[in-house]
Every structure is written in structure tokens, then in C-alpha cells.
Design an enzyme around this catalytic site. Structure first.
Site, PDB file in Angstrom:
ATOM      1  N   HIS A  48      22.552  66.181  73.547  1.00  0.00           N
ATOM      2  CA  HIS A  48      24.023  66.239  74.016  1.00  0.00           C
ATOM      3  C   HIS A  48      24.109  67.881  73.920  1.00  0.00           C
ATOM      4  O   HIS A  48      24.715  68.596  74.987  1.00  0.00           O
ATOM      5  CB  HIS A  48      25.065  65.543  73.178  1.00  0.00           C
ATOM      6  CG  HIS A  48      26.123  66.035  73.344  1.00  0.00           C
ATOM      7  ND1 HIS A  48      27.169  65.944  74.415  1.00  0.00           N
ATOM      8  CD2 HIS A  48      26.941  66.509  72.575  1.00  0.00           C
ATOM      9  CE1 HIS A  48      28.256  66.260  74.374  1.00  0.00           C
ATOM     10  NE2 HIS A  48      28.261  66.561  73.001  1.00  0.00           N
ATOM     11  N   HIS A  72      27.842  73.093  68.734  1.00  0.00           N
ATOM     12  CA  HIS A  72      29.232  72.868  68.613  1.00  0.00           C
ATOM     13  C   HIS A  72      29.669  71.582  67.785  1.00  0.00           C
ATOM     14  O   HIS A  72      30.624  71.265  67.333  1.00  0.00           O
ATOM     15  CB  HIS A  72      29.873  72.692  69.909  1.00  0.00           C
ATOM     16  CG  HIS A  72      29.328  71.349  70.861  1.00  0.00           C
ATOM     17  ND1 HIS A  72      28.272  71.253  71.466  1.00  0.00           N
ATOM     18  CD2 HIS A  72      30.241  70.380  70.684  1.00  0.00           C
ATOM     19  CE1 HIS A  72      28.485  69.983  72.008  1.00  0.00           C
ATOM     20  NE2 HIS A  72      29.451  69.260  71.537  1.00  0.00           N
ATOM     21  N   GLU A  76      30.867  68.993  62.536  1.00  0.00           N
ATOM     22  CA  GLU A  76      31.341  67.908  62.500  1.00  0.00           C
ATOM     23  C   GLU A  76      30.511  66.472  62.246  1.00  0.00           C
ATOM     24  O   GLU A  76      31.058  65.652  61.493  1.00  0.00           O
ATOM     25  CB  GLU A  76      32.250  67.773  63.795  1.00  0.00           C
ATOM     26  CG  GLU A  76      32.896  66.169  63.992  1.00  0.00           C
ATOM     27  CD  GLU A  76      34.027  66.059  63.322  1.00  0.00           C
ATOM     28  OE1 GLU A  76      34.669  67.085  62.931  1.00  0.00           O
ATOM     29  OE2 GLU A  76      34.413  65.067  63.056  1.00  0.00           O
ATOM     30  N   ASP A  77      29.525  66.868  62.806  1.00  0.00           N
ATOM     31  CA  ASP A  77      28.675  65.719  62.600  1.00  0.00           C
ATOM     32  C   ASP A  77      27.376  65.618  61.555  1.00  0.00           C
ATOM     33  O   ASP A  77      26.573  64.563  61.376  1.00  0.00           O
ATOM     34  CB  ASP A  77      28.018  65.289  63.892  1.00  0.00           C
ATOM     35  CG  ASP A  77      29.304  64.712  64.874  1.00  0.00           C
ATOM     36  OD1 ASP A  77      30.212  64.400  64.372  1.00  0.00           O
ATOM     37  OD2 ASP A  77      29.068  64.685  66.217  1.00  0.00           O
ATOM     38  N   ASP A 139      31.461  70.339  77.123  1.00  0.00           N
ATOM     39  CA  ASP A 139      31.276  69.126  76.069  1.00  0.00           C
ATOM     40  C   ASP A 139      31.885  68.042  76.783  1.00  0.00           C
ATOM     41  O   ASP A 139      31.161  66.783  76.839  1.00  0.00           O
ATOM     42  CB  ASP A 139      32.163  69.335  74.958  1.00  0.00           C
ATOM     43  CG  ASP A 139      31.964  68.321  73.782  1.00  0.00           C
ATOM     44  OD1 ASP A 139      30.973  67.724  73.661  1.00  0.00           O
ATOM     45  OD2 ASP A 139      32.884  68.107  73.029  1.00  0.00           O
ATOM     46  N   ASP A 259      41.949  63.815 107.485  1.00  0.00           N
ATOM     47  CA  ASP A 259      41.486  64.965 106.867  1.00  0.00           C
ATOM     48  C   ASP A 259      40.555  64.978 105.731  1.00  0.00           C
ATOM     49  O   ASP A 259      40.851  65.449 104.653  1.00  0.00           O
ATOM     50  CB  ASP A 259      42.479  66.064 106.604  1.00  0.00           C
ATOM     51  CG  ASP A 259      43.851  65.416 105.695  1.00  0.00           C
ATOM     52  OD1 ASP A 259      43.315  64.658 105.664  1.00  0.00           O
ATOM     53  OD2 ASP A 259      44.682  66.352 105.564  1.00  0.00           O
TER      54      ASP A 259
HETATM   55 MN    MN Z   1      30.077  67.289  71.707  1.00  0.00          MN
END
Ligand code: MN
Length: 742
Positions: A48, A72, A76-77, A139, A259
Site C-alpha cells: 500500500h 505515511h 498509526e499502524d 492514499d 455530448d
Molecule cells: Mn494509507
């Protein structure tokens, strides 16, 4: 999956000064930090951040942005801390990654206060450095590309958030391709059927029109070449979501949408834009009102181009954008285009839009942050910001806190349909911020809307003009159409039951199955609805179901006149009529069928009623038509004027009702009925409860709001007829009821 060396080479190709060691370090660090983590799809988690970095490399962003993308999700993870990132990659990247971590949980489905706080964080983070927003958008793009792996409920939430926040944000920042791709993924997730329909239809049109597109492009190219304007022409198919939202906005079908293709002329210099425009406009007709000069008046997001529509080669409407290469790059990359060239100052040329700090979009962002720092109420700030960001939208909430984004001017009806079509269809009232309010109340940002539903409710068709959103309008139209159709089906069924009975048959829907082909109808419901609407005669249906039977009966209007045992027309018994010939004194049929003077004088004459019918109580007159018989008119019938010059054809007749053997007589009424579900049922109920028979219904005029119709009735007498008309007039849905045809 993109490989490490590919990513680094890609960055070096557009930024030769890029810190190769930094990129490699970030790559290895993120890979180790995420370790064995897996994505919902089962792929290694590290794929990712790597793909997010690859997207940003496509956008040609600097090494710090690419490193940030790789890192990034680490704070957080994983166990990684801000301190570690700072120590290993420096404060610049540490701040960027931290900004992304803070907005990681930008979950709009949570409570309003939290949402305001999140939005505030997002803006603070992205305004301190626009690259935070770019990484965040990349992201989100990668998450949308891989959305299929998520559970449906989660998928929907993410897609809605993308549609409501990230796609408009990308557009507001001038990144057109990103906006389109985000919208495309979200559209597919939110409305897979519509997406598939549009895509399928586009494929057909593409195949059919390929020659035409090439032809138009080469005609434009040839003309530019001839006049020595250097320009490159390309044809471009519009995106499914853009097509869909236009269909919804304009309430048109895909077939009507003309169109689907847009053409673009890309030229070297600004002056060339105007030269190309003059070539185009002197060669073909310009469609009035379609010319826009966004070069002298750029859009808020820095977009520049000339737009026009011409009646081009082969008389096709052709939408044209004329722009320079530089404008083209800004149109696609927006803020990113500025950021990209931040270090190489001015590389994009001097066409009004210069470095990133001066871009309109960035100025807008700066302005927002200025306000944010001045104020101290995050909710008020959110209100203000969203007004700015989504000038044409309002954001409301369900009582459970779900965010519903609506166009400005929307009301609780739109809200109800936005929540769910079923809610819209059964909506009877609304509470706004806890207070009962009219359904036409214009919603404001932050309103909490509770929809009150009733199972018995069907949306009144008048709502079509009250609703603002295409979704609500088309759902109301569909519901109204279905309900009206169901009514006609019911009415048609009753007419058919009676028609079958008259021929001593039992009606059943199954019996229609074999006759569908002969009737050119698809289903039994279609047959019944067509009969109910008066488009198909009940006699035709009977004939189609029993083709082997000869139509032994005389035409319907003459049904009342039957031969009696002696072979005479038993007029008195059957019709209750008394005839008197002019100049021959009162000669009635009192002395029995054999004494009916009609036969003796004129032969075996059939008697029928004129189109409008006549009922006991009417003063009547007979008109003799040689070779056809006698037609009975009420004395006030307009049609009688036609016989003014032929007194010899007039026959005096009077009613002679046999009280013991009452008969029904034909009469015609005309009605104007509002097109509301249930209206036709009310009409049928009034007539049925008054013991009148409906023989036939014919729509004479139908506009969206009301229908005019003629109904053939069978009634006992004038009083009976007048009672029915009075009963109809008493109904709100009947705006006019009168006797007709007389
Ligand atoms: Mn992410």
C-alpha cells in the site's frame, strides 16, 4: 507491485537532485515496520505505501513527498514513533508523516463535533504543507483502487466519504484527473448498476462512433494545418460519473445525451488559443451561449481554457476546449503542478499562474487557515469551511449521525431519498433539529433531519417539482408511475372480469397468457393496465383469448336491442322506449312487440344510442339513418344540429320504463383528475359505490399534473347519473366532472 529501484529511478528521472539514499532508507524502514501485516485483500501491507509512493511519483512530486508516502502509515499502524521518524528522516518528513497520522481517522460518519475537529486537523495539516494533502489524496486513491477487498458496508462508507470530501477537494485543488478517478471508483461502489449501465452503453457508442470521432478530429486538424495554427487535436470520452451526474441533473436518458465526447485542441502559446478559436468559429457555426473564456478569467482552482461548442463536421455538436500545454498540465495536476516545479522556479512559463505559493487554490487554503487561527469554535469553522469548499452543497445528518450531502436548496424530501429510496417513498413528515417542519423547508448546513414515515404513504406526484435532487425526482416519478399503473391494472381487471362474464366465461390472468402475442403485450399485467387506461378494448381481449369463437354478439351499443321469440325487436321490454312518429299520432309499442310501428313502417330497424348515450329522465329524440336504423339522442345533444335541415329524419320518442324490469343505459362523462396515486381508485370507488358500471375509460389528454378522461357508464336514469357526477365532484382529486358527448 512497484519495485524499489523502479521507484527511485522514476523520481531521479524528473528530479535529478533527489536524495536517493533517503528514498532507499524510507523504503526499507517502512517494509520492516509493516513486517507481516496484511491488507484486507491478503496482499502484504507494505504494497500500500509503496503504491501510494508510485502514484505520487507519477505526479512527479519531490523526494520528501515520496519518502513521506512510504512512511505515511508507520506511526498509526506500527510501533514507530514521531521521534524515530524525526531522528531517521529529519523534521520535515517527521512533520509530514505526523500530519497524515493526525488525519488518518477522518471518519465523517462519527459525531458532528468530532467531524468538525477532524476536518480542522485536516486543514491545519494540509495548509502547513500542501504535500500532506497530496499524500492523503494519493492514499485515498490507492484505497479506492483496491476497495473491492473491503466488506460491502465499509466499502460504502469509504466511497461516500470519497464522493463527499476527497473528490471535491481534489477538484478544488485543480487536480482534474484525480477527481475523475476518485469519482469513478466511488460511483462504481455506490451505484454498481448505474455504473455498469453507463459503461456498457459507452462501449456500444464507442464502437458505433469511432469513425465519426476520427473524422471530426481530422477535420479539425486539417483546418488548423491549412491556417497554419500549430495545434494537436484529441477526442476524449467523458467519464461515466460525469455522464451519470449530467443525466441526473438534466433528467435525461443516455440516448438523449448528445455530448459524450469532448475534443481538445492543445496549442503552444496563449495567442494560439485565440487563433485556433477564430479558425474554428469562422469554419463552423458556434452554438450560442456556450463560449467561455477561462483564459482571461481563470476558475478559482486556476483552471484555464477556452470552451466553445460548434456545429462541426457532419453537423455534429462538438464540445471544444482550447488550451496551451501549460494550462493542460495545470488542469490535470492543479496544485501538484505548482508543487512539482517548486524547485525549478518558473519552469512552467509565465502565463499568469506562477509558483505554488501564489496559486489561487493555495491562497484559498491559506485563507481558510487564517480563519481557523482567528476563531475558536471548531463547529462554526467547519460550517464556514464547508461553505467555502462546497459552495453548492449542504451537509446534514441523520439522527444516528450519518452525513448526508445534498445540493444547496435541498429539502427534507431530498434528504429522505438520499438516505434510502424506501424512506423517501414512505416519507410523510420531517423533524429538523427536533422540531416538526414542513417538507419544503430548505435545509441548512449541520441540520439534523429525522424523517417520519408511514407505510401507507405513496409520494404525491407534486413532489417531483418540489424535490431538488435528480435522485428524488426520478424516484418519485417511478413510484407514481408504478402506483398509477397498478391502479389501471386493477381497473382493467374489473372491466375484463365483467366482459368475460357477459360472454359467460370466467376471467383469469392465466387465460391471458396464450393471447399475449396476439395482443402485442408482454404480461397479463400489461394487458390489464392497457384495458384500464382505455388503450385496449375489452372486446379485443375476449376475441384474442377465444379466437375460435365467432363474435356472435351485435356491436356493444346495440346490445340492448335483441330479437325476441317472435323475431321482432322487443324495444319496449329491452329498451323501455316508446316511439311516436311525427304526423302519425301517438303510436306506441304498448300493444306488444309485434305492434312496434318501426318495423311495419321502416322494416327491421336496429335502434342504438348516440355516442354520449341517453338515460331515462333525458328528453330524447330519434334520428333515422337510412340503411342503419334509429339513433337515440338526448334533446340537448349538439350533434342534433346536423339534422336541422332534415325534419323527415326526426322521430319523436319518449321513455316508457318497465319498473319491474329495470335496465341500465349508456352515458358518458368527462373528468379532469389530478395525477396522484390513488386518484383513479377514488373515481372507480365513487362510481362503484353508487352502483354505476364502468364500461370503458379513455384518456383524452394527459399532462404531468392531471389527466382528462372520458368514461362510458351504465346507469339507471338521469338522477342516478347526476348523483354519480355530484359524488365525483365532491372528491379533491377530481377537479372537474361533467356529462359529455351529449
Ligand atoms: Mn494509507
Amino acid at each position: 507491485m512497484t519495485r524499489q529501484y523502479e521507484l527511485v529511478e522514476r523520481v531521479l528521472s524528473y528530479q535529478p537532485t533527489a536524495d536517493e539514499a533517503l528514498l532507499n532508507r524510507a523504503y526499507v524502514y517502512a517494509m520492516k515496520a509493516h513486517g507481516n501485516q496484511k491488507r484486507a485483500s491478503g496482499a502484504p501491507f507494505f504494497s500500500h505505501p509503496l503504491e501510494v509512493a508510485a502514484i505520487l511519483a507519477e505526479m512527479r512530486l519531490d523526494d520528501a513527498t515520496i519518502a513521506t508516502a512510504l512512511l505515511h502509515d508507520t506511526i498509526e499502524d506500527t510501533d514507530t514513533t514521531r521521534g524515530e521518524i524525526d531522528a531517521l528522516f529529519g523534521r520535515e518528513i517527521g512533520t509530514l508523516v505526523d500530519g497524515l497520522t493526525k488525519i488518518k481517522k477522518l471518519d465523517l460518519v462519527t459525531k458532528k463535533a468530532e467531524q468538525a475537529e477532524n476536518f480542522r486537523k485536516l486543514l491545519l495539516a494540509i495548509s502547513s504543507d500542501i504535500r500532506v494533502l497530496l499524500v492523503k489524496l494519493a492514499d485515498r486513491l490507492h484505497n479506492m483502487r483496491t476497495l473491492g477487498a473491503m466488506k460491502p458496508a465499509k466499502r460504502k462508507i469509504i466511497a461516500e466519504e470519497t464522493m463527499d470530501i476527497y473528490a471535491p477537494l481534489a477538484g478544488r485543488m485543480g487536480m482534474q484527473w484525480l477527481r475523475e478517478e476518485l469519482e469513478g471508483h466511488a460511483f462504481k461502489a455506490l451505484n454498481p448498476e448505474a455504473f455498469a449501465t453507463v459503461v456498457e452503453r459507452l462501449a456500444i457508442l464507442r464502437e458505433r462512433n469511432q469513425g465519426l470521432i476520427d473524422e471530426i478530429a481530422s477535420a479539425l486538424t486539417a483546418k488548423l494545418k491549412e491556417t497554419k495554427v500549430a495545434g494537436f487535436v484529441s477526442g476524449r470520452e467523458k467519464k461515466p460519473y460525469a455522464i451519470w451526474s449530467k443525466m441526473e441533473r438534466k433528467q435525461i436518458s443516455l440516448e438523449q445525451l448528445s455530448d459524450i465526447y469532448a475534443f481538445r485542441i492543445v496549442v503552444p502559446e496563449v495567442e494560439d488559443c485565440y487563433r485556433a478559436l477564430s479558425v474554428v468559429h469562422t469554419t463552423w457555426h458556434a452554438v450560442p451561449g456556450r463560449f467561455k473564456d477561462y483564459i482571461s478569467n481563470p476558475k478559482q482552482n486556476d483552471y484555464q481554457s477556452i470552451h466553445t461548442t460548434i456545429i462541426g463536421p457532419r453537423h455534429q455538436r462538438v464540445e471544444l476546449q482550447i488550451r496551451t500545454e501549460r494550462m493542460h498540465s495545470v488542469a490535470d495536476y492543479g496544485v501538484a503542478a505548482h508543487t512539482l516545479y517548486k524547485d525549478s522556479n518558473g519552469a512552467l512559463g509565465p502565463e499568469g499562474v506562477v509558483g505554488s505559493q501564489d496559486s489561487n487554490a493555495y491562497r484559498w487554503l491559506r485563507h481558510l487557515v487564517g480563519m481557523l487561527l482567528d476563531g475558536d469554535n471548531p463547529e462554526e469553522f467547519l460550517e464556514h469551511t464547508k461553505l467555502e469548499l462546497f459552495q453548492d452543497q449542504v451537509f446534514c445528518f441523520t439522527p444516528k449521525g450519518r452525513l448526508i450531502a445534498l445540493p444547496r436548496g435541498a429539502n427534507p424530501i431530498d434528504f429522505a431519498y438520499a438516505v434510502h429510496t424506501g424512506i423517501g417513498n414512505t416519507c410523510v413528515g420531517a423533524k429538523i433539529n427536533g422540531r416538526p417542519m414542513p417538507l419544503v423547508t430548505e435545509l441548512r448546513n449541520g441540520d439534523e433531519v429525522e424523517i417520519i414515515c408511514s407505510k401507507a404513504q405513496l409520494p404525491p406526484s407534486a413532489w417531483q417539482s418540489l424535490a431538488v435532487t435528480g435522485k428524488a425526482r426520478s424516484a418519485i416519478r417511478r413510484a407514481t408511475r408504478d402506483a398509477v399503473r397498478a391502479q389501471y391494472g386493477k381497473l382493467g381487471r374489473e372491466i375484463l372480469v365483467r366482459a368475460f362474464q357477459r360472454r359467460e366465461k370466467t376471467f383469469s390472468e392465466e387465460s391471458l397468457a396464450a393471447a399475449l402475442g396476439r395482443l402485442s403485450q408482454k404480461t397479463a399485467e400489461d394487458v390489464m393496465a392497457a384495458v384500464g387506461r382505455g388503450e385496449l378494448g375489452s372486446a379485443d381481449v375476449v376475441r384474442a383469448v377465444f379466437p375460435e369463437e365467432k363474435p356472435q354478439e351485435p356491436p356493444k351499443r346495440r346490445r340492448k336491442v335483441q330479437r325476441n321469440d317472435e323475431g321482432w325487436f322487443g324495444l319496449r321490454k329491452v329498451m323501455g322506449l316508446k316511439f311516436r312518429w311525427p304526423g302519425s299520432g301517438e303510436r306506441t309499442c304498448e300493444h306488444g312487440p309485434s305492434g312496434i310501428p318501426i318495423r311495419g313502417l321502416r322494416g327491421d330497424l336496429p335502434v342504438s344510442f348516440a355516442a354520449g348515450g341517453a338515460v331515462p329522465g333525458d328528453r330524447i329524440v330519434g334520428i333515422l339513418t337510412p340503411g342503419q336504423g334509429i339513433t337515440i339522442y338526448p334533446i340537448h345533444a349538439e350533434a342534433l344540429k346536423a339534422f336541422d335541415e332534415e325534419p323527415e329524419r326526426w322521430i319523436d320518442v319518449t321513455w316508457d320504463i318497465d319498473e319491474d324490469n329495470p335496465q341500465r343505459f349508456p352515458a358518458k362523462i368527462s373528468l379532469t383528475v389530478l395525477n396522484e396515486p390513488g386518484s383513479l381508485a377514488q373515481v372507480a370507488t365513487v362510481i362503484g359505490e353508487a352502483n354505476g358500471n364502468i364500461d370503458n375509460i379513455k384518456m383524452t389528454n394527459s399532462v404531468p399534473d392531471y389527466t382528462e378522461m372520458l368514461i362510458d357508464l351504465e346507469v339507471w336514469d338521469l338522477k342516478h347519473l347526476n348523483d354519480i357526477i355530484a359524488g365525483l365532484r365532491a372528491k379533491d382529486v377530481v377537479s372537474r366532472a361533467a356529462r359529455a358527448g351529449a
